[in-house]
Design a protein around this motif. Sequence first.
Motif, PDB file in Angstrom:
ATOM      1  N   SER A  96      24.310  19.011  31.372  1.00  0.00           N
ATOM      2  CA  SER A  96      23.881  19.768  30.372  1.00  0.00           C
ATOM      3  C   SER A  96      24.945  20.798  29.839  1.00  0.00           C
ATOM      4  CB  SER A  96      22.751  20.639  30.928  1.00  0.00           C
ATOM      5  OG  SER A  96      23.188  21.511  31.867  1.00  0.00           O
TER       6      SER A  96
ATOM      7  N   GLY B 210      19.542  20.659  27.194  1.00  0.00           N
ATOM      8  CA  GLY B 210      18.758  20.836  28.778  1.00  0.00           C
ATOM      9  C   GLY B 210      18.699  22.425  29.148  1.00  0.00           C
TER      10      GLY B 210
ATOM     11  N   SER C 203      16.423  24.465  28.475  1.00  0.00           N
ATOM     12  CA  SER C 203      15.135  24.659  28.565  1.00  0.00           C
ATOM     13  C   SER C 203      14.738  24.223  30.017  1.00  0.00           C
ATOM     14  CB  SER C 203      14.030  24.116  27.551  1.00  0.00           C
ATOM     15  OG  SER C 203      14.325  22.714  27.487  1.00  0.00           O
ATOM     16  N   GLU C 204      15.214  23.047  30.622  1.00  0.00           N
ATOM     17  CA  GLU C 204      14.905  22.780  31.893  1.00  0.00           C
ATOM     18  C   GLU C 204      15.557  23.420  32.868  1.00  0.00           C
ATOM     19  OE1 GLU C 204      15.020  18.569  34.334  1.00  0.00           O
ATOM     20  OE2 GLU C 204      16.251  18.646  32.724  1.00  0.00           O
TER      21      GLU C 204
ATOM     22  N   LEU D   7      14.710  22.932  39.715  1.00  0.00           N
ATOM     23  CA  LEU D   7      14.274  22.885  38.545  1.00  0.00           C
ATOM     24  C   LEU D   7      12.686  22.763  38.596  1.00  0.00           C
ATOM     25  CD1 LEU D   7      16.779  20.905  36.644  1.00  0.00           C
ATOM     26  CD2 LEU D   7      16.759  23.279  37.109  1.00  0.00           C
TER      27      LEU D   7
ATOM     28  N   THR E 143      10.912  20.864  36.866  1.00  0.00           N
ATOM     29  CA  THR E 143      10.589  19.435  36.736  1.00  0.00           C
ATOM     30  C   THR E 143      10.704  18.669  38.245  1.00  0.00           C
ATOM     31  OG1 THR E 143      12.902  19.001  36.420  1.00  0.00           O
ATOM     32  CG2 THR E 143      11.242  19.269  34.455  1.00  0.00           C
TER      33      THR E 143
ATOM     34  N   ARG F  87      13.697  18.265  39.519  1.00  0.00           N
ATOM     35  CA  ARG F  87      14.939  17.558  39.574  1.00  0.00           C
ATOM     36  C   ARG F  87      16.091  18.619  40.157  1.00  0.00           C
ATOM     37  NH1 ARG F  87      16.775  13.945  34.868  1.00  0.00           N
ATOM     38  NH2 ARG F  87      16.993  16.044  33.655  1.00  0.00           N
TER      39      ARG F  87
ATOM     40  N   ILE G  75      22.663  17.882  36.280  1.00  0.00           N
ATOM     41  CA  ILE G  75      21.248  17.869  36.716  1.00  0.00           C
ATOM     42  C   ILE G  75      20.968  16.170  37.259  1.00  0.00           C
ATOM     43  CG2 ILE G  75      18.850  17.631  36.047  1.00  0.00           C
ATOM     44  CD1 ILE G  75      19.712  19.266  33.644  1.00  0.00           C
TER      45      ILE G  75
END
Length: 74
Positions: free
Chosen positions: A5, A10, A12-13, A37, A39, A41, A56
Amino acid sequence: MTQESSPSAGASELEGALWHKSTYSGTNNGCVERGKLLTGRQAVRDTKDRDRGALIFDAGVWQSFVNAIRGGTL
């Protein structure tokens, strides 16, 4: 799968990540942080240059990396 990222891509992740500094980091500014994260990840970034972004990793890839370190193959 690994993704790099940047501050804009990226980002926002990376928001809401739970960051932890490595216990192996010394006092010579050679520090890394791992972020879990939302998510599922994992992200890794340089503590002294956080604005640069992060690498990531998908959960399975990260677990394989951890297993390899614990197993002594890395």
